[in-house]
Design a protein around this motif. Sequence first.
Motif, PDB file in Angstrom:
ATOM      1  N   VAL A 117      76.650 122.861  26.478  1.00 15.49           N
ATOM      2  CA  VAL A 117      75.917 122.294  25.481  1.00 15.49           C
ATOM      3  C   VAL A 117      75.731 120.934  26.002  1.00 15.49           C
ATOM      4  O   VAL A 117      75.977 120.433  26.817  1.00 15.49           O
ATOM      5  CB  VAL A 117      76.828 122.380  24.132  1.00 15.49           C
ATOM      6  CG1 VAL A 117      77.212 123.768  23.627  1.00 15.49           C
ATOM      7  CG2 VAL A 117      78.091 121.693  24.463  1.00 15.49           C
ATOM      8  N   MET A 118      74.833 120.271  24.886  1.00 11.65           N
ATOM      9  CA  MET A 118      74.654 118.951  25.004  1.00 11.65           C
ATOM     10  C   MET A 118      75.603 118.225  24.045  1.00 11.65           C
ATOM     11  O   MET A 118      75.354 118.416  22.839  1.00 11.65           O
ATOM     12  CB  MET A 118      73.165 118.590  24.983  1.00 11.65           C
ATOM     13  CG  MET A 118      72.801 117.047  25.133  1.00 11.65           C
ATOM     14  SD  MET A 118      73.077 116.312  26.699  1.00 11.65           S
ATOM     15  CE  MET A 118      71.459 117.047  27.616  1.00 11.65           C
ATOM     16  N   ALA A 119      76.298 117.173  24.507  1.00  9.73           N
ATOM     17  CA  ALA A 119      77.054 116.481  23.517  1.00  9.73           C
ATOM     18  C   ALA A 119      76.250 115.162  23.419  1.00  9.73           C
ATOM     19  O   ALA A 119      75.705 114.423  24.421  1.00  9.73           O
ATOM     20  CB  ALA A 119      78.419 116.178  24.179  1.00  9.73           C
ATOM     21  N   ASN A 125      73.909 110.844  25.739  1.00 13.64           N
ATOM     22  CA  ASN A 125      74.179 112.229  25.884  1.00 13.64           C
ATOM     23  C   ASN A 125      74.690 112.459  27.131  1.00 13.64           C
ATOM     24  O   ASN A 125      74.972 111.877  28.045  1.00 13.64           O
ATOM     25  CB  ASN A 125      72.564 112.893  25.905  1.00 13.64           C
ATOM     26  CG  ASN A 125      71.657 112.535  24.621  1.00 13.64           C
ATOM     27  OD1 ASN A 125      72.396 112.553  23.649  1.00 13.64           O
ATOM     28  ND2 ASN A 125      70.510 112.194  24.875  1.00 13.64           N
ATOM     29  N   SER A 126      75.352 114.007  27.182  1.00 14.00           N
ATOM     30  CA  SER A 126      76.206 114.314  28.283  1.00 14.00           C
ATOM     31  C   SER A 126      76.331 115.858  28.164  1.00 14.00           C
ATOM     32  O   SER A 126      76.524 116.130  26.886  1.00 14.00           O
ATOM     33  CB  SER A 126      77.559 113.568  28.417  1.00 14.00           C
ATOM     34  OG  SER A 126      78.249 114.143  29.618  1.00 14.00           O
ATOM     35  N   GLY A 127      76.110 116.401  29.437  1.00 19.25           N
ATOM     36  CA  GLY A 127      76.118 117.860  29.537  1.00 19.25           C
ATOM     37  C   GLY A 127      77.499 118.153  29.579  1.00 19.25           C
ATOM     38  O   GLY A 127      78.364 117.554  30.275  1.00 19.25           O
ATOM     39  N   VAL A 128      78.034 119.126  28.723  1.00 21.78           N
ATOM     40  CA  VAL A 128      79.551 119.409  28.477  1.00 21.78           C
ATOM     41  C   VAL A 128      79.523 121.093  28.727  1.00 21.78           C
ATOM     42  O   VAL A 128      78.813 121.683  27.988  1.00 21.78           O
ATOM     43  CB  VAL A 128      79.999 119.102  27.311  1.00 21.78           C
ATOM     44  CG1 VAL A 128      81.382 119.571  27.041  1.00 21.78           C
ATOM     45  CG2 VAL A 128      79.816 117.614  27.408  1.00 21.78           C
ATOM     46  N   GLU A 129      80.456 121.575  29.421  1.00 20.73           N
ATOM     47  CA  GLU A 129      80.804 122.976  29.260  1.00 20.73           C
ATOM     48  C   GLU A 129      81.978 123.283  28.414  1.00 20.73           C
ATOM     49  O   GLU A 129      83.333 122.640  28.460  1.00 20.73           O
ATOM     50  CB  GLU A 129      81.503 123.305  30.975  1.00 20.73           C
ATOM     51  CG  GLU A 129      81.782 124.913  30.823  1.00 20.73           C
ATOM     52  CD  GLU A 129      82.017 125.199  32.159  1.00 20.73           C
ATOM     53  OE1 GLU A 129      81.744 126.627  32.648  1.00 20.73           O
ATOM     54  OE2 GLU A 129      82.331 124.358  33.007  1.00 20.73           O
ATOM     55  N   VAL A 130      81.849 123.975  27.370  1.00 17.94           N
ATOM     56  CA  VAL A 130      82.752 123.895  26.298  1.00 17.94           C
ATOM     57  C   VAL A 130      83.629 125.177  26.389  1.00 17.94           C
ATOM     58  O   VAL A 130      83.192 126.195  26.879  1.00 17.94           O
ATOM     59  CB  VAL A 130      82.181 124.147  25.026  1.00 17.94           C
ATOM     60  CG1 VAL A 130      83.451 124.389  24.013  1.00 17.94           C
ATOM     61  CG2 VAL A 130      81.404 122.904  24.657  1.00 17.94           C
ATOM     62  N   VAL A 178      83.682 112.595  30.064  1.00 20.54           N
ATOM     63  CA  VAL A 178      82.714 112.906  28.994  1.00 20.54           C
ATOM     64  C   VAL A 178      82.884 111.748  27.969  1.00 20.54           C
ATOM     65  O   VAL A 178      81.949 111.294  27.450  1.00 20.54           O
ATOM     66  CB  VAL A 178      83.131 114.318  28.045  1.00 20.54           C
ATOM     67  CG1 VAL A 178      82.085 114.623  27.062  1.00 20.54           C
ATOM     68  CG2 VAL A 178      82.800 115.304  29.257  1.00 20.54           C
ATOM     69  N   ALA A 179      84.094 111.569  27.603  1.00 22.44           N
ATOM     70  CA  ALA A 179      84.593 110.621  26.543  1.00 22.44           C
ATOM     71  C   ALA A 179      83.892 109.036  26.757  1.00 22.44           C
ATOM     72  O   ALA A 179      83.263 108.394  26.140  1.00 22.44           O
ATOM     73  CB  ALA A 179      86.009 110.230  26.294  1.00 22.44           C
ATOM     74  N   ARG A 180      84.061 108.747  28.171  1.00 25.67           N
ATOM     75  CA  ARG A 180      83.433 107.627  28.723  1.00 25.67           C
ATOM     76  C   ARG A 180      82.095 107.557  28.614  1.00 25.67           C
ATOM     77  O   ARG A 180      81.458 106.345  28.426  1.00 25.67           O
ATOM     78  CB  ARG A 180      84.373 107.102  29.825  1.00 25.67           C
ATOM     79  CG  ARG A 180      83.786 105.877  30.907  1.00 25.67           C
ATOM     80  CD  ARG A 180      84.542 105.728  31.853  1.00 25.67           C
ATOM     81  NE  ARG A 180      84.481 106.874  32.835  1.00 25.67           N
ATOM     82  CZ  ARG A 180      85.335 107.517  33.207  1.00 25.67           C
ATOM     83  NH1 ARG A 180      86.598 107.572  32.721  1.00 25.67           N
ATOM     84  NH2 ARG A 180      85.312 108.416  34.142  1.00 25.67           N
ATOM     85  N   GLU A 181      81.280 108.610  29.192  1.00 22.38           N
ATOM     86  CA  GLU A 181      79.934 108.609  29.283  1.00 22.38           C
ATOM     87  C   GLU A 181      79.472 108.544  27.808  1.00 22.38           C
ATOM     88  O   GLU A 181      78.192 107.895  27.723  1.00 22.38           O
ATOM     89  CB  GLU A 181      79.441 110.123  29.607  1.00 22.38           C
ATOM     90  CG  GLU A 181      78.123 110.110  30.105  1.00 22.38           C
ATOM     91  CD  GLU A 181      77.550 109.280  30.989  1.00 22.38           C
ATOM     92  OE1 GLU A 181      76.404 109.244  31.010  1.00 22.38           O
ATOM     93  OE2 GLU A 181      78.335 108.626  31.802  1.00 22.38           O
ATOM     94  N   LEU A 182      79.800 109.265  26.872  1.00 23.31           N
ATOM     95  CA  LEU A 182      79.424 109.079  25.444  1.00 23.31           C
ATOM     96  C   LEU A 182      79.911 107.824  24.750  1.00 23.31           C
ATOM     97  O   LEU A 182      79.295 107.468  23.432  1.00 23.31           O
ATOM     98  CB  LEU A 182      79.865 110.354  24.662  1.00 23.31           C
ATOM     99  CG  LEU A 182      79.468 111.658  25.283  1.00 23.31           C
ATOM    100  CD1 LEU A 182      80.106 112.848  24.311  1.00 23.31           C
ATOM    101  CD2 LEU A 182      77.944 111.778  25.029  1.00 23.31           C
ATOM    102  N   GLY A 183      80.868 106.939  25.254  1.00 29.92           N
ATOM    103  CA  GLY A 183      81.345 106.096  24.611  1.00 29.92           C
ATOM    104  C   GLY A 183      82.269 106.144  23.328  1.00 29.92           C
ATOM    105  O   GLY A 183      82.183 105.398  22.213  1.00 29.92           O
TER     106      GLY A 183
END
Length: 439
Positions: A117-119, A125-130, A178-183
């Motif tokens: 998905v896209m978070a 934004n960041s691409g994420v594998e859930v 991911v958290a750092r990329e999304l802030g």
Amino acid sequence: MTGSPPPFAPYEWMIAWRYLRARRAEGGVSVMTWISLVGITLAVFALIATLAVRSGFRTEFVDTIVGANAHVTVFHSQRVNEAGHTVRTIADYDAMAERVRAVPGVSRVTPLVKGQVMATAGGRNSGVEVFGITPEALAEIPRIADPETSRGDLSAFGRPAGTADAPETVGIALGSGVARELGVEVGDSVRLISPDGVRTAFGVSPRVKAYDVAYIFTAGRYDIDRTRAYMPFDEAQLYFNREGVADELEVTVEDPEAVDRYAPAIAQAAGQNAFTWTWQESSGGFLRALEIEDNVMFVILSVLVLIAAMNIVSGLIMLVKNKGRDIGILRTMGLTEGAVLRVFFICGSFTGIIGTAAGVVLGCLFAIYIDPIFATVNWLSGGGVWDPAIRGIYALPAELQLRDVLSAVALSLGLSFVVTIFPARRAARLNPVEALRYE
């Protein structure tokens, strides 16, 4: 009539020690001997340090893989469902999990739902594998459920946050990258956007849903922390249109290094349409590359030890040349060729022993205090020496193992003793008449 003295008698050690501690003006140890001593010390230090880093890197690399991923992944073969789509989902995942769980050596079996998905949060934004997983199974993953490297409350995973803006928001877990990329931090909200979302009469429209960040983990590998998120299993089934099915089974075993021994039994228990994929198969290229690099580095550093040991030959030849008169006198006093050989063998091997001991001490200290040493180097260079995005792990590891130290000691002493024999034989075969002719 008394017998001949035994080899390496006390007087042989006494003569060798007098030669070693004699001043250079008296024909004692030359500068070349000191150079060979320093060379062997540095070569053994480099060998032990490299072996320690090699062992630590492999251990850290394997631990991050088996500590955050499945040891064996079980998935179904492709088939066509009632709608005519090709799928690989597992409908009877509970029954399959029970059968696999009964295999000896299997410690955990967990059904998973996976999707990309896209978070998005705060315009970033960041691409994420859930990974859709149950809260109980998530709490059993060592590298994820680690309170020392994580933030938030793992018990809040899957629990509705109950905020005014989103009363039904479910708590999910995000990787620290991911958290750092999304802030975002624990308690913030993120939106997940899936292109394969709601099916309508006009086709498939993207699914957009907000989730609460309940937990932030650091698995220790950049590629995992930067791309992975965990969602409750039942919520993932709804979000990815997997109602009543799972994508795969995540299996962990008691001995990950021997995973190939468990794989056939796991595949048989899963059923005839199931396939297995072990962590060694998925990361086999990295492991083979590490093994090849280990062998090449050991050969190169062994050559460096050999070069350092060869300097002993130069120093010992100069010592033999300076002590030619002494050798002639000793031979006329009754010393045998073997005794003279052993005297100069002690002189040469003593250099190898001292250099090896000093190298072992330096190498062990480097492996033990690698973190402050690396931090100092990183500070002196202005930072950025180690890029986790390239190397996958966050720091340079080192693991001091007894077999690595013993192999370095055996190699150094073996080469030192072998190369010492040749100049010692030359000293033993020196003709006392020729040595004393011009005296």
